[in-house]
Each structure stands twice: as C-alpha cells, then as structure tokens.
Design a protein around this motif. Structure first.
Motif, PDB file in Angstrom:
ATOM      1  N   GLU A  38      28.757  11.747  46.397  1.00 16.55           N
ATOM      2  CA  GLU A  38      27.295  11.874  46.365  1.00 16.55           C
ATOM      3  C   GLU A  38      26.903  13.078  45.514  1.00 16.55           C
ATOM      4  O   GLU A  38      27.463  14.159  45.674  1.00 16.55           O
ATOM      5  CB  GLU A  38      26.741  12.052  47.781  1.00 16.55           C
ATOM      6  N   GLU A  47      23.801  12.459  36.497  1.00 17.72           N
ATOM      7  CA  GLU A  47      24.457  11.921  37.688  1.00 17.72           C
ATOM      8  C   GLU A  47      25.242  10.656  37.356  1.00 17.72           C
ATOM      9  O   GLU A  47      24.811   9.829  36.565  1.00 17.72           O
ATOM     10  CB  GLU A  47      23.435  11.624  38.785  1.00 17.72           C
ATOM     11  N   ALA A  49      26.034   8.402  39.736  1.00 15.60           N
ATOM     12  CA  ALA A  49      25.647   7.336  40.657  1.00 15.60           C
ATOM     13  C   ALA A  49      24.891   6.174  40.003  1.00 15.60           C
ATOM     14  O   ALA A  49      25.222   5.011  40.270  1.00 15.60           O
ATOM     15  CB  ALA A  49      24.857   7.899  41.825  1.00 15.60           C
ATOM     16  N   ASP A  77      31.934   9.712  54.197  1.00 17.78           N
ATOM     17  CA  ASP A  77      30.475   9.787  54.073  1.00 17.78           C
ATOM     18  C   ASP A  77      30.018  10.733  52.957  1.00 17.78           C
ATOM     19  O   ASP A  77      28.830  10.854  52.693  1.00 17.78           O
ATOM     20  CB  ASP A  77      29.825  10.156  55.400  1.00 17.78           C
ATOM     21  N   GLN A  78      30.953  11.380  52.270  1.00 21.92           N
ATOM     22  CA  GLN A  78      30.621  12.221  51.125  1.00 21.92           C
ATOM     23  C   GLN A  78      30.531  11.394  49.835  1.00 21.92           C
ATOM     24  O   GLN A  78      30.178  11.932  48.786  1.00 21.92           O
ATOM     25  CB  GLN A  78      31.668  13.317  50.936  1.00 21.92           C
ATOM     26  N   THR A  80      29.380   7.842  47.488  1.00 24.73           N
ATOM     27  CA  THR A  80      28.277   6.901  47.323  1.00 24.73           C
ATOM     28  C   THR A  80      28.590   5.602  48.064  1.00 24.73           C
ATOM     29  O   THR A  80      29.755   5.292  48.336  1.00 24.73           O
ATOM     30  CB  THR A  80      28.031   6.571  45.835  1.00 24.73           C
TER      31      THR A  80
END
Length: 107
Positions: A38, A47, A49, A77-78, A80
């Motif tokens: 993330e 970014e 993402a 959970d860190q 994407t």
C-alpha cells in the motif's frame, strides 16, 4: 525494488496484439514485493497501485512470496487488494516453468 514503469507494461505487455490465451503472472519475492505494498511509489513519486490495478483488470496476476513476508516481518494487510499470496515465490516460479510451461522473464 523493481520499477514496473521501466517495462511500460501498461502498453507493451498487455497490448491488444497479445493472444487472448496469454497469461501473465508476476511473482514477487525479496525486495520485489515492495511494488505491491500500500502506498508504494517509484523514485519519481508515482504510485504503483493504479498501474497494478490496470494490469490486473487485463488479467495479469500479482503474487507475493509468504517467505519474504515472514523474513521481513510484513503482514498481508500491508499490501494492495490486487496482491495474491503464494507460500514460496521461488517454488511458484519453478512450478510455473516446469509444470505449467510458463516462460520466466526477469526485468
């Protein structure tokens, strides 16, 4: 970390001239997992993402090595939501090559 933008995957790898049967799986391990975290950005501050999401929408799969997670004390959970996880990145690459006849392309 690797920089996806150097490969210009958004236009080259997933362009319309690829066969519809072409499957691309990006298996990341060691520092390579950083692009799927993330908020990850390249050196210019862009970014990753949005590019990862665009490629995933075209069928590209992104997998993160769980051994790397343990070795670097990272949590799932860190990453994407576009990231999938595989127990061992190196074993996954070998399986894809030998069992499934994928080609290994390293940037």
């Amino acid at each position: 970390a690797y920089e996806i933008r150097n490969c210009d995957w958004s236009s080259d790898v997933c362009s319309s001239d690829l066969s519809p049967q072409t499957k691309i799986i990006v298996v990341t391990h060691a520092n390579g997992v950083d692009i799927l975290m993330e908020g990850a950005k390249d050196k210019s501050g862009t970014e990753y993402a949005p590019l990862v999401a665009a490629l995933k929408s075209r069928g590209v799969r992104f997998e993160v090595c769980e051994i790397t997670l343990r070795n670097r004390n990272l949590k799932k959970d860190q990453f994407t939501l576009d990231a999938e996880f595989t127990p061992s990145g190196v074993v996954r690459i070998a399986d894809l090559q030998f069992k499934d006849k994928y080609a290994y392309i390293k940037p």
